[in-house]
Motif scaffolding. Structure first.
Motif, PDB file in Angstrom:
ATOM      1  N   MET A   1     -11.367  -6.923  -8.207  1.00 55.53           N
ATOM      2  CA  MET A   1     -10.094  -6.220  -8.228  1.00 55.53           C
ATOM      3  C   MET A   1      -9.009  -7.178  -8.701  1.00 55.53           C
ATOM      4  N   THR A   2      -8.820  -7.226  -9.992  1.00 56.65           N
ATOM      5  CA  THR A   2      -7.839  -8.147 -10.558  1.00 56.65           C
ATOM      6  C   THR A   2      -6.451  -7.526 -10.598  1.00 56.65           C
ATOM      7  N   GLN A   3      -6.351  -6.196 -10.545  1.00 58.99           N
ATOM      8  CA  GLN A   3      -5.053  -5.554 -10.569  1.00 58.99           C
ATOM      9  C   GLN A   3      -4.269  -5.888  -9.305  1.00 58.99           C
ATOM     10  N   GLN A   4      -2.981  -6.198  -9.467  1.00 59.86           N
ATOM     11  CA  GLN A   4      -2.154  -6.512  -8.317  1.00 59.86           C
ATOM     12  C   GLN A   4      -1.833  -5.232  -7.550  1.00 59.86           C
ATOM     13  N   SER A   5      -1.855  -5.317  -6.218  1.00 58.96           N
ATOM     14  CA  SER A   5      -1.558  -4.144  -5.413  1.00 58.96           C
ATOM     15  C   SER A   5      -0.064  -3.915  -5.330  1.00 58.96           C
ATOM     16  N   ASP A   6       0.285  -2.672  -5.041  1.00 60.93           N
ATOM     17  CA  ASP A   6       1.680  -2.285  -4.847  1.00 60.93           C
ATOM     18  C   ASP A   6       1.765  -1.592  -3.502  1.00 60.93           C
ATOM     19  N   PRO A   7       2.783  -1.846  -2.677  1.00 61.74           N
ATOM     20  CA  PRO A   7       2.846  -1.247  -1.341  1.00 61.74           C
ATOM     21  C   PRO A   7       2.892   0.275  -1.336  1.00 61.74           C
ATOM     22  N   THR A   8       3.259   0.877  -2.473  1.00 58.05           N
ATOM     23  CA  THR A   8       3.282   2.335  -2.558  1.00 58.05           C
ATOM     24  C   THR A   8       1.911   2.926  -2.847  1.00 58.05           C
ATOM     25  N   GLY A   9       0.936   2.074  -3.180  1.00 58.29           N
ATOM     26  CA  GLY A   9      -0.386   2.562  -3.533  1.00 58.29           C
ATOM     27  C   GLY A   9      -0.554   2.848  -5.009  1.00 58.29           C
ATOM     28  N   LEU A  10       0.379   2.421  -5.818  1.00 63.34           N
ATOM     29  CA  LEU A  10       0.332   2.681  -7.260  1.00 63.34           C
ATOM     30  C   LEU A  10      -0.965   2.180  -7.887  1.00 63.34           C
ATOM     31  N   GLU A  37      -3.885  -3.540   2.297  1.00 64.77           N
ATOM     32  CA  GLU A  37      -4.383  -2.220   2.677  1.00 64.77           C
ATOM     33  C   GLU A  37      -5.127  -2.248   4.012  1.00 64.77           C
ATOM     34  N   VAL A  38      -5.347  -1.046   4.547  1.00 63.63           N
ATOM     35  CA  VAL A  38      -6.136  -0.846   5.763  1.00 63.63           C
ATOM     36  C   VAL A  38      -7.134   0.277   5.495  1.00 63.63           C
ATOM     37  N   ARG A  39      -8.371   0.085   5.940  1.00 58.47           N
ATOM     38  CA  ARG A  39      -9.362   1.156   5.823  1.00 58.47           C
ATOM     39  C   ARG A  39      -9.589   1.792   7.193  1.00 58.47           C
ATOM     40  N   ILE A  40      -9.582   3.108   7.207  1.00 59.07           N
ATOM     41  CA  ILE A  40      -9.776   3.891   8.420  1.00 59.07           C
ATOM     42  C   ILE A  40     -11.119   4.614   8.359  1.00 59.07           C
ATOM     43  N   SER A 102      -1.602  -6.949   5.230  1.00 61.68           N
ATOM     44  CA  SER A 102      -1.109  -5.645   5.667  1.00 61.68           C
ATOM     45  C   SER A 102       0.091  -5.806   6.602  1.00 61.68           C
ATOM     46  N   PRO A 103       1.194  -5.070   6.358  1.00 61.18           N
ATOM     47  CA  PRO A 103       2.370  -5.160   7.229  1.00 61.18           C
ATOM     48  C   PRO A 103       2.379  -4.115   8.338  1.00 61.18           C
ATOM     49  N   LEU A 104       1.304  -3.323   8.488  1.00 63.19           N
ATOM     50  CA  LEU A 104       1.324  -2.189   9.404  1.00 63.19           C
ATOM     51  C   LEU A 104       1.108  -2.573  10.863  1.00 63.19           C
ATOM     52  N   GLY A 105       0.644  -3.775  11.135  1.00 66.80           N
ATOM     53  CA  GLY A 105       0.470  -4.218  12.506  1.00 66.80           C
ATOM     54  C   GLY A 105      -0.720  -3.603  13.213  1.00 66.80           C
ATOM     55  N   LEU A 106      -1.688  -3.093  12.468  1.00 69.83           N
ATOM     56  CA  LEU A 106      -2.869  -2.454  13.058  1.00 69.83           C
ATOM     57  C   LEU A 106      -3.974  -3.480  13.269  1.00 69.83           C
ATOM     58  N   GLN A 107      -4.868  -3.162  14.206  1.00 70.34           N
ATOM     59  CA  GLN A 107      -5.985  -4.041  14.525  1.00 70.34           C
ATOM     60  C   GLN A 107      -7.289  -3.263  14.453  1.00 70.34           C
ATOM     61  N   VAL A 108      -8.351  -3.953  14.049  1.00 66.29           N
ATOM     62  CA  VAL A 108      -9.675  -3.338  13.978  1.00 66.29           C
ATOM     63  C   VAL A 108     -10.047  -2.768  15.342  1.00 66.29           C
ATOM     64  N   GLY A 109     -10.548  -1.545  15.332  1.00 72.38           N
ATOM     65  CA  GLY A 109     -10.967  -0.887  16.563  1.00 72.38           C
ATOM     66  C   GLY A 109      -9.947   0.059  17.156  1.00 72.38           C
ATOM     67  N   GLN A 110      -8.702  -0.012  16.714  1.00 69.39           N
ATOM     68  CA  GLN A 110      -7.687   0.914  17.226  1.00 69.39           C
ATOM     69  C   GLN A 110      -7.921   2.325  16.676  1.00 69.39           C
ATOM     70  N   ARG A 150       3.042   0.603   2.517  1.00 66.49           N
ATOM     71  CA  ARG A 150       4.166   1.411   2.986  1.00 66.49           C
ATOM     72  C   ARG A 150       3.694   2.702   3.641  1.00 66.49           C
ATOM     73  N   SER A 151       2.456   2.740   4.072  1.00 69.75           N
ATOM     74  CA  SER A 151       1.975   3.886   4.840  1.00 69.75           C
ATOM     75  C   SER A 151       2.484   3.776   6.274  1.00 69.75           C
ATOM     76  N   ILE A 152       2.226   4.833   7.048  1.00 67.68           N
ATOM     77  CA  ILE A 152       2.631   4.854   8.452  1.00 67.68           C
ATOM     78  C   ILE A 152       1.442   5.319   9.273  1.00 67.68           C
ATOM     79  N   ALA A 153       1.231   4.705  10.422  1.00 68.93           N
ATOM     80  CA  ALA A 153       0.175   5.133  11.338  1.00 68.93           C
ATOM     81  C   ALA A 153       0.634   4.841  12.761  1.00 68.93           C
TER      82      ALA A 153
END
Length: 347
Positions: A1-10, A37-40, A102-110, A150-153
């Motif tokens: 994955m060489t493409q740079q990520s964007d917080p909007t998911g672009l 990113e975060v995977r759910i 990831s800036p969402l503050g989530l943890q694995v298992g939540q 920039r997602s919300i959970a």
């Protein structure tokens, strides 16, 4: 994955045009994460009411056909976005992996509820929706989904059943914005009359409770059937309950006005099109209409207001207000009327 990520998911958009994920025709659903990113791991989807109603109507109530339609949409688009309504819903699941940035503050298992629309969430379904009969908005599912920077959970509360939490979080933007608008009237020295069209539904019942908590005066709940009226009256959420077809602009205007005058704030929480004119006419000059329905035609609202010389403010409920999930869950916990309506719907 060489493409740079964007917080909007672009970076997940597969269209040739440069558009955001919600407007995209197709999203990249690969499991591998970009750093922010975060995977759910998906547990359950909640289709929004307008989308589910449209699919149910299109397929004549055939649950199997509705299930196949949802699977086809997700497989084709890499997200759940009804091509007719343009809307999707939200989901719950367990955090499976968190990117190091990831800036969402989530943890694995939540266990979390995503508070962003499925129309912009990369989604893969792996179980063929085998546990869903296609007859309800809540959809047991297995697969994975991706959240952007920039997602919300929100972490699911331990004191509420999962299905109940999902139902509340699906509509938590409605009470939060209603509360904000009513509070502005109260701070200005008035106690506004609030009419909620669709007051017996999920978002409508929460909007009524939020309006009262914020200091509203008279509360009017508008529902389409006597059955919903009886349930709303039992809940005690509205001072007056009226039964009328919200698609009939004159009927809606007269029904609300007959309760003591037009509303200062009208909140539209129905999942059928054609309610714009009635909401405008039921609102006093200088008042506010909040549109929360994904079935709203915003051109019809704008042109309709102009056509009847309505000097009103019209707001689009975008589903996000800071603290919206906590506010909605607190209303559910503290207001017996809200909880009883939600539990009745889920049963």
């Amino acid at each position: 994955m060489t493409q740079q990520s964007d917080p909007t998911g672009l970076h997940r958009v597969r269209d040739e045009a440069r558009v955001l994920p919600q407007a995209a025709r197709r999203l990249d659903t690969r499991r591998e994460l970009w750093p922010d990113e975060v995977r759910i791991r998906v547990e359950r989807l909640n289709l929004d009411a307008a989308s589910f109603r449209q699919l149910e109507h299109e397929h004549g109530g055939d649950g199997g056909a509705v299930r196949d339609a949802v699977l086809a949409i997700v497989a084709d688009r890499g997200k759940m976005q009804n091509p007719v309504t343009g809307s999707g819903g939200m989901l719950i699941g367990t955090v499976e992996e968190v990117g190091p940035e990831s800036p969402l503050g989530l943890q694995v298992g939540q266990r979390v509820a995503t508070l962003v629309s499925l129309t912009l969430t990369p989604l893969v379904i792996t179980d063929g929706l085998a546990g869903w009969d296609g007859r309800s908005e809540q959809v047991p599912a297995e697969g994975h989904a991706i959240l952007f920077g920039r997602s919300i959970a929100a972490v699911l509360p331990d004191d509420l059943p999962t299905a109940l939490s999902l139902a509340v979080m699906d509509v938590c933007g409605a009470p939060a914005l209603t509360s904000r608008v009513v509070a502005q009237y109260v701070e200005g020295g008035s106690t506004p009359t609030v009419a909620v069209i669709g007051g017996g539904g999920k978002s409508g019942s929460l909007a009524l409770a939020a309006a009262r908590a914020a200091g509203a005066g008279r509360l009017v709940g508008v529902v389409p059937t006597e059955r919903e009226a009886a349930a709303l009256e039992r809940s005690g959420l509205a001072d007056t309950v009226v039964v009328t077809d919200a698609r009939d602009p004159i009927g809606l205007r007269d029904a609300v006005t007959a309760t003591g005058g037009p509303a200062d704030v009208t909140v539209v929480c129905v999942d059928v099109p054609g309610c714009e004119g009635g909401a405008i006419l039921a609102t006093a000059q200088g008042g506010t209409v909040i549109f929360f329905s994904m079935a709203t035609s915003f051109s019809a609202a704008a042109l309709g207001a102009e056509g009847v010389a309505a000097d009103i403010t019209m707001l689009v409920g975008n589903g996000y207000v800071p603290g919206h999930a906590d506010l909605a869950l607190d209303l559910l916990r503290s207001d017996h009327g809200v909880r009883s309506l939600f539990e009745e719907r889920l049963s």
